[in-house]
Enzyme design. Structure first.
Site, PDB file in Angstrom:
ATOM      1  N   HIS A  14       0.876  -1.209   0.000  1.00 52.04           N
ATOM      2  CA  HIS A  14       0.000   0.000   0.000  1.00 52.04           C
ATOM      3  C   HIS A  14       0.892   1.230   0.000  1.00 52.04           C
ATOM      4  O   HIS A  14       1.559   1.522   0.998  1.00 52.04           O
ATOM      5  CB  HIS A  14      -0.908   0.018   1.241  1.00 52.04           C
ATOM      6  CG  HIS A  14      -1.835   1.193   1.275  1.00 52.04           C
ATOM      7  ND1 HIS A  14      -3.170   1.077   1.582  1.00 52.04           N
ATOM      8  CD2 HIS A  14      -1.642   2.519   1.052  1.00 52.04           C
ATOM      9  CE1 HIS A  14      -3.749   2.267   1.540  1.00 52.04           C
ATOM     10  NE2 HIS A  14      -2.830   3.169   1.227  1.00 52.04           N
ATOM     11  N   HIS A  16       1.605   5.418  -1.804  1.00 50.70           N
ATOM     12  CA  HIS A  16       1.264   6.569  -2.651  1.00 50.70           C
ATOM     13  C   HIS A  16       2.553   7.168  -3.217  1.00 50.70           C
ATOM     14  O   HIS A  16       3.411   7.610  -2.458  1.00 50.70           O
ATOM     15  CB  HIS A  16       0.525   7.641  -1.842  1.00 50.70           C
ATOM     16  CG  HIS A  16      -0.725   7.115  -1.214  1.00 50.70           C
ATOM     17  ND1 HIS A  16      -1.942   7.146  -1.853  1.00 50.70           N
ATOM     18  CD2 HIS A  16      -0.936   6.485  -0.021  1.00 50.70           C
ATOM     19  CE1 HIS A  16      -2.852   6.585  -1.070  1.00 50.70           C
ATOM     20  NE2 HIS A  16      -2.268   6.174   0.036  1.00 50.70           N
ATOM     21  N   ARG A  18       2.221   9.537  -5.829  1.00 49.65           N
ATOM     22  CA  ARG A  18       1.845  10.798  -6.501  1.00 49.65           C
ATOM     23  C   ARG A  18       2.300  10.736  -7.963  1.00 49.65           C
ATOM     24  O   ARG A  18       2.462   9.664  -8.527  1.00 49.65           O
ATOM     25  CB  ARG A  18       2.416  12.044  -5.792  1.00 49.65           C
ATOM     26  CG  ARG A  18       2.276  12.049  -4.282  1.00 49.65           C
ATOM     27  CD  ARG A  18       0.868  11.851  -3.812  1.00 49.65           C
ATOM     28  NE  ARG A  18       0.746  12.069  -2.376  1.00 49.65           N
ATOM     29  CZ  ARG A  18      -0.234  11.589  -1.636  1.00 49.65           C
ATOM     30  NH1 ARG A  18      -1.186  10.835  -2.162  1.00 49.65           N
ATOM     31  NH2 ARG A  18      -0.295  11.851  -0.350  1.00 49.65           N
ATOM     32  N   ASN A  42      -4.960   7.304  -6.233  1.00 49.37           N
ATOM     33  CA  ASN A  42      -5.661   8.558  -5.901  1.00 49.37           C
ATOM     34  C   ASN A  42      -4.884   9.787  -6.354  1.00 49.37           C
ATOM     35  O   ASN A  42      -4.539  10.666  -5.569  1.00 49.37           O
ATOM     36  CB  ASN A  42      -6.001   8.629  -4.403  1.00 49.37           C
ATOM     37  CG  ASN A  42      -4.778   8.582  -3.496  1.00 49.37           C
ATOM     38  OD1 ASN A  42      -3.753   8.026  -3.860  1.00 49.37           O
ATOM     39  ND2 ASN A  42      -4.888   9.172  -2.326  1.00 49.37           N
ATOM     40  N   LYS A 100      -9.154  -0.378  -6.090  1.00 47.53           N
ATOM     41  CA  LYS A 100      -9.172   0.303  -4.789  1.00 47.53           C
ATOM     42  C   LYS A 100     -10.501   0.997  -4.574  1.00 47.53           C
ATOM     43  O   LYS A 100     -10.934   1.791  -5.402  1.00 47.53           O
ATOM     44  CB  LYS A 100      -8.038   1.337  -4.738  1.00 47.53           C
ATOM     45  CG  LYS A 100      -7.975   2.137  -3.437  1.00 47.53           C
ATOM     46  CD  LYS A 100      -7.635   1.253  -2.255  1.00 47.53           C
ATOM     47  CE  LYS A 100      -7.744   1.999  -0.935  1.00 47.53           C
ATOM     48  NZ  LYS A 100      -6.573   2.788  -0.598  1.00 47.53           N
ATOM     49  N   HIS A 137     -10.294   1.270   1.504  1.00 43.95           N
ATOM     50  CA  HIS A 137     -10.132   2.265   2.584  1.00 43.95           C
ATOM     51  C   HIS A 137     -11.411   2.176   3.406  1.00 43.95           C
ATOM     52  O   HIS A 137     -12.454   2.664   2.990  1.00 43.95           O
ATOM     53  CB  HIS A 137      -9.938   3.675   2.013  1.00 43.95           C
ATOM     54  CG  HIS A 137      -9.779   4.709   3.105  1.00 43.95           C
ATOM     55  ND1 HIS A 137      -8.606   5.383   3.334  1.00 43.95           N
ATOM     56  CD2 HIS A 137     -10.656   5.146   4.043  1.00 43.95           C
ATOM     57  CE1 HIS A 137      -8.759   6.194   4.370  1.00 43.95           C
ATOM     58  NE2 HIS A 137     -10.006   6.077   4.812  1.00 43.95           N
ATOM     59  N   HIS A 175      -4.636  -0.426   5.718  1.00 42.84           N
ATOM     60  CA  HIS A 175      -4.174   0.397   6.855  1.00 42.84           C
ATOM     61  C   HIS A 175      -5.113   0.340   8.062  1.00 42.84           C
ATOM     62  O   HIS A 175      -5.659   1.341   8.483  1.00 42.84           O
ATOM     63  CB  HIS A 175      -3.899   1.843   6.435  1.00 42.84           C
ATOM     64  CG  HIS A 175      -4.954   2.542   5.615  1.00 42.84           C
ATOM     65  ND1 HIS A 175      -6.296   2.406   5.839  1.00 42.84           N
ATOM     66  CD2 HIS A 175      -4.839   3.411   4.582  1.00 42.84           C
ATOM     67  CE1 HIS A 175      -6.956   3.154   4.978  1.00 42.84           C
ATOM     68  NE2 HIS A 175      -6.093   3.772   4.194  1.00 42.84           N
ATOM     69  N   LEU A 220      -4.979   9.312   7.739  1.00 46.73           N
ATOM     70  CA  LEU A 220      -6.282   8.659   7.805  1.00 46.73           C
ATOM     71  C   LEU A 220      -6.127   7.180   7.445  1.00 46.73           C
ATOM     72  O   LEU A 220      -5.354   6.866   6.536  1.00 46.73           O
ATOM     73  CB  LEU A 220      -7.270   9.339   6.849  1.00 46.73           C
ATOM     74  CG  LEU A 220      -7.754  10.714   7.347  1.00 46.73           C
ATOM     75  CD1 LEU A 220      -8.509  11.449   6.258  1.00 46.73           C
ATOM     76  CD2 LEU A 220      -8.620  10.571   8.595  1.00 46.73           C
ATOM     77  N   ASP A 248       1.523   2.727   3.414  1.00 46.27           N
ATOM     78  CA  ASP A 248       0.661   3.898   3.210  1.00 46.27           C
ATOM     79  C   ASP A 248       1.493   5.180   3.192  1.00 46.27           C
ATOM     80  O   ASP A 248       0.988   6.253   3.544  1.00 46.27           O
ATOM     81  CB  ASP A 248      -0.444   3.971   4.272  1.00 46.27           C
ATOM     82  CG  ASP A 248      -1.520   4.986   3.923  1.00 46.27           C
ATOM     83  OD1 ASP A 248      -1.667   5.317   2.731  1.00 46.27           O
ATOM     84  OD2 ASP A 248      -2.210   5.455   4.843  1.00 46.27           O
ATOM     85  N   HIS A 252       3.263  14.578   1.430  1.00 48.95           N
ATOM     86  CA  HIS A 252       2.651  15.907   1.260  1.00 48.95           C
ATOM     87  C   HIS A 252       3.728  16.919   1.608  1.00 48.95           C
ATOM     88  O   HIS A 252       4.456  16.720   2.593  1.00 48.95           O
ATOM     89  CB  HIS A 252       1.481  16.116   2.230  1.00 48.95           C
ATOM     90  CG  HIS A 252       0.291  15.251   1.969  1.00 48.95           C
ATOM     91  ND1 HIS A 252      -0.650  15.547   1.005  1.00 48.95           N
ATOM     92  CD2 HIS A 252      -0.136  14.104   2.560  1.00 48.95           C
ATOM     93  CE1 HIS A 252      -1.604  14.617   1.018  1.00 48.95           C
ATOM     94  NE2 HIS A 252      -1.302  13.730   1.941  1.00 48.95           N
TER      95      HIS A 252
END
Ligand code: NCD
Ligand code: ZN
Ligand code: ZN
Length: 345
Positions: A14, A16, A18, A42, A100, A137, A175, A220, A248, A252
Site C-alpha cells: 500500500h 502513494h 503521486r 488517488n 481500490k 479504505h 491500513h 487517515l 501507506d 505531502h
C-alpha cells in the site's frame, strides 16, 4: 542480540507515489527497499481505467534508479461508474493487480470515490469471478459519525455484507487502525487480509494531540487509542498470514501539512523497513518479520516470493528532520528520532 538480519526482499502492499516531480523524487526511497509496491490510484485526476494505469506505470518505471529492480503494481480507482469490462480486461492484461475502493470523501483525493456502495455490486461480482483483489479504505464518511469510530462503523455497515455476499472475493482491509478491524479480519476466511502501517504500530492519538497539535502524525484513518495500537502490534507480529506490510507512505509538502487545514498522510517511505523492524524487535518477534514483510503479501496476492534478499544491521542512525522532494520541504516519519537498524545497501 542479533546484529544482522537477512530476509527475502520485501514488498510494500500500500503506497502513494503521486505523480510528476514528487513521484520522481520519492520512487527511489521505496525502490531501494522493496521489490514491488501496490501503487494507490488517488491522483488528480484518479487512475480509473487501464490505459491511464499503464501510462502511470511507465512514468513510475522511468523514475526507478538504474540498476534497481522494482516493479510497481497498479490499482484501479473505483467510482460509481467503473466499467467492469475495462477492469477485467486490465487485470487480464496484467495492468491491474487490484482495484481500490475509496468511499467518496473519506480521505485525500477521494472525491471521485464511491458514493453508494450497493451500486458497486456488479463490479464486486465481476472481481470475484475474475479473482481480482479488492483493496478497501474502510471508513464511513457520514458527518455525524465520530472520526475515531469511522473504521469500526465501516465494518458493521459495509464490510460484513461485502464479505458475506461475495464470499470468494479477495479483500484487503487497508491500513487497519483498530482492534475491531483485527478481530474482523481474524474471523473471516483466508480471502480477507489487512495491511498495517508503521505509524499505526508506533503511535497512538496522543502523538497527534499532546503538547500541541502535530500535523506530521496525522493520517487517515487517524491513529486511535493505545489499546488499538497494542492490538495492531500483536496482530502484525503474531505470524498470522492475514497481516502484511503496507506503508501507506503518503508524501505531502510540509506547508500542506503545517496549515490551518492540514492534509492527511505520513511520509514514511525513507526508513519504512527499519521502522517496522523496530516494532518486531520490541515485541520480541524477529522470527515473524520476514513473514510480515516478504511472504504473507505475495501469498495473498498469488504472486511469487522475491528471489533476492536484503540485509539489515544494527547501526543506530538519526532520521533527518527534513527531506526535499519536488523542490519542497517534506518531513519524514520519525523525523529527528534514532532508529536502531539500518538497511545495508
Ligand atoms: C493518503 C494520501 O495522502 O493519499 N492519506 C492518508 O492519510 N493515509 C490517502 C489514504 O491512504 O487514505
Ligand atoms: Zn486510505
Ligand atoms: Zn493510502
Amino acid at each position: 542480540m542479533a546484529e544482522t538480519l537477512t530476509i527475502r526482499r520485501p514488498d510494500d502492499w500500500h503506497l502513494h507515489f503521486r505523480d510528476g516531480d514528487m513521484m520522481r523524487d520519492v520512487v527511489p526511497f521505496t525502490a531501494r527497499q522493496f521489490a514491488r509496491a501496490i501503487v494507490m490510484p488517488n491522483l488528480t485526476p484518479p487512475v480509473t481505467d487501464s490505459a491511464s494505469a499503464a501510462a502511470y506505470r511507465e512514468r513510475i518505471l522511468s523514475a526507478v534508479p538504474d540498476g534497481i529492480d522494482f516493479m510497481p503494481l497498479m490499482t484501479c480507482y473505483l467510482t460509481d461508474d467503473t466499467d467492469p469490462d475495462d477492469l477485467a480486461r486490465g487485470a487480464a492484461e496484467g495492468i491491474f493487480t487490484a482495484a481500490k475502493l475509496y468511499p467518496a470523501n473519506a480521505t485525500t483525493n477521494s472525491a471521485f470515490g464511491v458514493s453508494d456502495m450497493a451500486r458497486l455490486d456488479p463490479v464486486f461480482a465481476r472481481m470475484e469471478s475474475e479473482d481480482i483483489v479488492l483493496c478497501i479504505h474502510g471508513e464511513v464518511t457520514e458527518s455525524h459519525i465520530d472520526i475515531f469510530d469511522r473504521e469500526a462503523e465501516f465494518i458493521e455497515r459495509h464490510l460484513r455484507r461485502i464479505v458475506r455476499d461475495f464470499s470468494k472475493l479477495r479483500v484487503v482491509f487497508e491500513h487497519i487502525t483498530t482492534s475491531e478491524a483485527v478481530d474482523f479480519v481474524l474471523e473471516c476466511g483466508p480471502n480477507v487480509a489487512a495491511t498495517i502501517t508503521p505509524q499505526h504500530l508506533h503511535i497512538n492519538r496522543n502523538a497527534m494531540l499532546v503538547g500541541g497539535i502535530r500535523p506530521h502524525a496525522y493520517c487517515l484513518p487517524v491513529a486511535k487509542r493505545e489499546q488499538h495500537r497494542l492490538a495492531l502490534r500483536k496482530a502484525a507480529t503474531s505470524g498470522s498470514p492475514k497481516f502484511f506490510l503496507g506503508t501507506d507512505s503518503a508524501p505531502h509538502p510540509r506547508h500542506a501539512k503545517e496549515s490551518a487545514c492540514g492534509c492527511a498522510g505520513i511520509f514514511n517511505a525513507p526508513f519504512a523497513l527499519e521502522s517496522y523492524l523496530a516494532v518486531f524487535e520490541e515485541e520480541d518477534a524477529l522470527e515473524h518479520f520476514e513473514g510480515f514483510a516478504s511472504l504473507n503479501g505475495p501469498a495473498f496476492y498469488k504472486l511469487p516470493i522475491n528471489k533476492a534478499t536484503v540485509t539489515l544491521k544494527r547501526e543506530p542512525h538519526k532520521v533527518p528532520d527534513m527531506l526535499t522532494a519536488a523542490g519542497e520541504d517534506i518531513v519524514p516519519f520519525h523525523a529527528g528520532e534514532t532508529l536502531d537498524w539500518k538497511l545495508v545497501d
